[in-house]
Design an enzyme around this catalytic site. Structure first.
Site, PDB file in Angstrom:
ATOM      1  N   ASP A   1      61.596 -11.826  23.833  1.00 24.81           N
ATOM      2  CA  ASP A   1      62.539 -10.824  24.315  1.00 24.81           C
ATOM      3  C   ASP A   1      63.937 -11.211  23.843  1.00 24.81           C
ATOM      4  O   ASP A   1      64.380 -12.339  24.076  1.00 24.81           O
ATOM      5  CB  ASP A   1      62.487 -10.840  25.859  1.00 24.81           C
ATOM      6  CG  ASP A   1      62.749  -9.487  26.472  1.00 24.81           C
ATOM      7  OD1 ASP A   1      63.621  -8.771  25.966  1.00 24.81           O
ATOM      8  OD2 ASP A   1      62.090  -9.170  27.482  1.00 24.81           O
TER       9      ASP A   1
ATOM     10  N   ASP B   1      65.995  -5.915  24.206  1.00 26.57           N
ATOM     11  CA  ASP B   1      66.501  -5.420  25.481  1.00 26.57           C
ATOM     12  C   ASP B   1      67.580  -4.363  25.233  1.00 26.57           C
ATOM     13  O   ASP B   1      68.420  -4.525  24.339  1.00 26.57           O
ATOM     14  CB  ASP B   1      67.111  -6.620  26.236  1.00 26.57           C
ATOM     15  CG  ASP B   1      67.417  -6.329  27.684  1.00 26.57           C
ATOM     16  OD1 ASP B   1      66.496  -5.907  28.410  1.00 26.57           O
ATOM     17  OD2 ASP B   1      68.576  -6.519  28.098  1.00 26.57           O
TER      18      ASP B   1
ATOM     19  N   GLU C   1      64.012  -1.365  23.617  1.00 24.33           N
ATOM     20  CA  GLU C   1      64.047  -0.639  24.891  1.00 24.33           C
ATOM     21  C   GLU C   1      65.156   0.413  24.800  1.00 24.33           C
ATOM     22  O   GLU C   1      66.320   0.060  24.633  1.00 24.33           O
ATOM     23  CB  GLU C   1      64.348  -1.613  26.029  1.00 24.33           C
ATOM     24  CG  GLU C   1      64.356  -0.939  27.386  1.00 24.33           C
ATOM     25  CD  GLU C   1      65.047  -1.789  28.480  1.00 24.33           C
ATOM     26  OE1 GLU C   1      64.730  -1.593  29.653  1.00 24.33           O
ATOM     27  OE2 GLU C   1      65.913  -2.617  28.144  1.00 24.33           O
TER      28      GLU C   1
ATOM     29  N   HIS D   1      58.269  -4.884  33.834  1.00 20.39           N
ATOM     30  CA  HIS D   1      58.865  -5.676  34.916  1.00 20.39           C
ATOM     31  C   HIS D   1      59.990  -4.937  35.646  1.00 20.39           C
ATOM     32  O   HIS D   1      60.544  -5.474  36.606  1.00 20.39           O
ATOM     33  CB  HIS D   1      59.402  -6.982  34.334  1.00 20.39           C
ATOM     34  CG  HIS D   1      60.541  -6.751  33.377  1.00 20.39           C
ATOM     35  ND1 HIS D   1      60.356  -6.110  32.176  1.00 20.39           N
ATOM     36  CD2 HIS D   1      61.854  -7.021  33.465  1.00 20.39           C
ATOM     37  CE1 HIS D   1      61.527  -6.013  31.558  1.00 20.39           C
ATOM     38  NE2 HIS D   1      62.447  -6.567  32.318  1.00 20.39           N
ATOM     39  N   ASP D   2      60.350  -3.754  35.166  1.00 19.17           N
ATOM     40  CA  ASP D   2      61.398  -2.967  35.831  1.00 19.17           C
ATOM     41  C   ASP D   2      60.831  -1.775  36.592  1.00 19.17           C
ATOM     42  O   ASP D   2      61.580  -1.041  37.246  1.00 19.17           O
ATOM     43  CB  ASP D   2      62.385  -2.410  34.784  1.00 19.17           C
ATOM     44  CG  ASP D   2      63.172  -3.502  34.075  1.00 19.17           C
ATOM     45  OD1 ASP D   2      63.450  -4.546  34.702  1.00 19.17           O
ATOM     46  OD2 ASP D   2      63.528  -3.298  32.893  1.00 19.17           O
TER      47      ASP D   2
HETATM   48  C1  GLC Z   1      66.651  -4.311  30.658  1.00 19.47           C
HETATM   49  C2  GLC Z   1      65.683  -5.280  31.275  1.00 19.47           C
HETATM   50  C3  GLC Z   1      66.089  -5.490  32.701  1.00 19.47           C
HETATM   51  C4  GLC Z   1      67.474  -6.092  32.708  1.00 19.47           C
HETATM   52  C5  GLC Z   1      68.456  -5.233  31.905  1.00 19.47           C
HETATM   53  C6  GLC Z   1      69.714  -5.972  31.612  1.00 19.47           C
HETATM   54  O1  GLC Z   1      66.627  -3.082  31.261  1.00 19.47           O
HETATM   55  O2  GLC Z   1      64.384  -4.804  31.120  1.00 19.47           O
HETATM   56  O3  GLC Z   1      65.189  -6.284  33.412  1.00 19.47           O
HETATM   57  O4  GLC Z   1      67.947  -6.200  34.013  1.00 19.47           O
HETATM   58  O5  GLC Z   1      67.926  -4.860  30.672  1.00 19.47           O
HETATM   59  O6  GLC Z   1      69.495  -6.988  30.677  1.00 19.47           O
END
Ligand code: GLC
Length: 540
Positions: free
Chosen positions: A99, A197, A239, A313-314
């Protein structure tokens, strides 16, 4: 002909290391814990692991706040453990995807410590600053961009997530070079790829606001592709909460100038109220949901590549979110598996999804997730929603739902740790756990394993063109996948009622897989899911 890249045939499994398996009894999962369960993952049949961040971090946002991009946080183990994980996974045909959090660092990163103590530091310009009077110091609220005042140098810095996560200044070429060096250094360890990310947040211009993409975003991604993702077999997935199918095509265009694919979230955002955010709950609008899934499938066909996911995980657990986590949990979890893994794209499973793990009911003081805690605090302060609504939203959508420890067996702490788990284990672990499901042919695990096997053996699953069937049907999600050799038909009853089978009497081919035994002719039972296959050979 160009060879098909490995990731187009792959199924990727996300490990959230903190909650996967603890080897040393400190209550937090770690790298040796992941290594100890590689055989389990090999049995499931996955091709790669996306590992959430294990870099050095104060863990304010559970590792998404990095203080050393080249170090492993002692909480998770050592660099030797990391290298051993890559090697041991490789021996089982499993690649490791790391990641990359490149939008921000931790405020404890040495770059930031130097930047905030001296305007003349070479690292000062690695972050985004304004002089007093040019921007206001704002309240810290996760997910809301703001500025934070640093009295030592009389300036504010910009952040999009939290004041513990200052944004990196992508306009600075020295910063970009440093990040690309770091990525190449990791790739050289033999990684399979990277998850990026919040990739759509990179290079935002604070003057344009968080809603507007950074004007040089795609230029930066192309540069990173050339300079950092140099090995042609690396898989990259970004993402991108804001992505439309149009933008997803740009990110993932087959020429490969940017990324392999992105995580698009249009489907995930459907169960929230119009104009609200994820905490403003609304039922899933089923017809629209089908339409959205179908649009991504057809629009990206040959012009990009889809990722397929329900969980990470979110996000809350999918059986609890859009299904039934009570009496029909298993059938429903399998239906959701069939529905997802039948589509075109690269499926991403989140740890525990293969067991049909559910949301957890936490007491307010048990929440750990900063986003949830801030939401509760902010909404109370705002005072426009009642207490019960706030807590209902937290229970439904808190990121902690996904982060409870992996349920390995019916023993103490679900076999996750011999110590005190950092987040409570879901009390349903005595019924829902890997040990119970591994050898049982009708378990959720077995269903996922069979679907993964089919994806590896039936080309129509990776190549076939998608077509939505029955777009107006209020309960059935049905589609076909069609290639020169075969036609596959997926039919899912998305709800818990027995209904007439709308495709009864059609030429469907042979039944390849079903989540229920037997059949009631002419009907679909609650959450019934079926895959039919018709081979084209011999047809005219
Ligand atoms: C992404 C991650 C999340 C994190 C955010 C800030 O959305 O998946 O878990 O809090 O980025 O890095």
């Amino acid at each position: 002909m160009k060879e098909t890249p490995w990731w187009k045939r792959a199924v990727i499994y996300q490990v959230y290391p903190r909650s996967f398996a603890d080897s040393n009894g400190d209550g937090v999962g770690d790298l040796p814990g992941v290594i100890a369960h590689l055989d389990y993952l090999q049995t499931l049949g996955i091709d790669a692991i996306w590992l959430s961040p294990v870099y050095c971090s104060p863990q304010y946002d559970n590792g998404y706040d990095i203080s050393d991009y080249r170090g492993i946080d002692p909480l998770f183990g050592t660099m030797e453990d990391m290298e051993r994980l890559i090697a041991e996974a490789g021996m089982r045909g499993i690649r490791i995807v790391m990641d990359l959090v490149l939008n921000h660092s931790s405020d404890e990163h040495p770059w930031f410590l130097s930047a905030k103590s001296d305007r003349e530091s070479p690292y000062h310009d690695y972050y985004i600053w304004r002089d007093a009077g040019q921007a206001e110091d704002g309240p810290d609220s996760v997910g809301q961009a703001s500025w934070k005042w640093v009295p030592e140098i009389g300036q504010v810095y910009y952040y999009q997530f939290s004041e513990k996560q200052p944004d990196l200044n992508w306009a600075n070429p020295a910063l970009r070079r440093e990040l690309y060096d770091m990525i190449r250094w990791w790739a050289d360890k033999g990684l399979g790829g990277f998850r990026l990310d919040v990739v759509d947040h990179l290079g935002k211009d604070p003057d344009l606001g968080v809603k507007v993409k950074g004007p040089r975003l795609h230029e930066f991604i192309r540069e990173m592709r050339r300079e950092a993702f140099v090995r042609p077999d690396l898989m990259t997935v970004g993402e991108a909460w804001s992505a439309t199918p149009e933008e997803a095509k740009r990110y993932s265009d087959p020429a490969g100038s940017e990324l392999s694919m992105v995580f698009g979230f249009e489907h995930i955002k459907l169960d929230q109220a119009e104009g609200g955010d994820k905490w403003d709950l609304a039922p899933l609008p089923f017809l629209r949901f089908k339409q959205v899934m179908a649009r991504w499938q057809t629009e990206l066909r040959e012009k990009g590549w889809n990722s397929l996911f329900w969980e990470n995980h979110d996000l809350p657990r999918i059986v609890s979110r859009w299904g039934d986590d009570g009496a029909r949990r298993e059938t429903c979890a399998k239906m959701l598996a069939v529905l997802l893994l039948g589509m075109e794209g690269t499926p991403f499973l989140y740890q525990g999804q293969e067991l049909g793990m559910t949301n957890i009911a936490l007491l307010e003081e048990q929440y750990n997730d900063v986003e949830t805690l801030n939401m509760i605090r902010d909404r109370r302060k705002r005072g426009d929603v009642d207490e019960a609504t706030i807590l209902r939203a937290a229970a439904a959508k808190s990121r902690d739902n996904a982060r409870t420890p992996m349920q390995w067996d019916a023993g103490e702490n679900a076999g996750f740790t011999s110590g005190t788990p950092w987040l409570p284990v879901n009390p349903n672990y005595r019924e829902i756990n890997a040990a119970e499901q591994l050898g049982r042919p009708d378990s959720v695990f077995s269903c996922y394993r069979e679907l993964i096997r089919l994806r590896h053996t039936l080309p129509v699953l990776s190549e076939g063109a998608f077509r939505l069937l029955l777009p107006e049907h209020e309960a059935v999600f049905a589609y076909e996948r069609e290639s020169a050799e075969a036609r596959l038909l997926v039919e899912c009853n998305f709800y818990g009622d027995t209904i007439p089978d709308p495709l009864d009497g059609e030429e469907r081919g042979e039944l390849l897989l079903s989540n229920l035994t037997g059949a009631l002719p002419g009907t679909l039972r609650p959450y019934e899911a079926r895959i039919y296959l018709k081979n084209r050979k011999g047809e005219h």
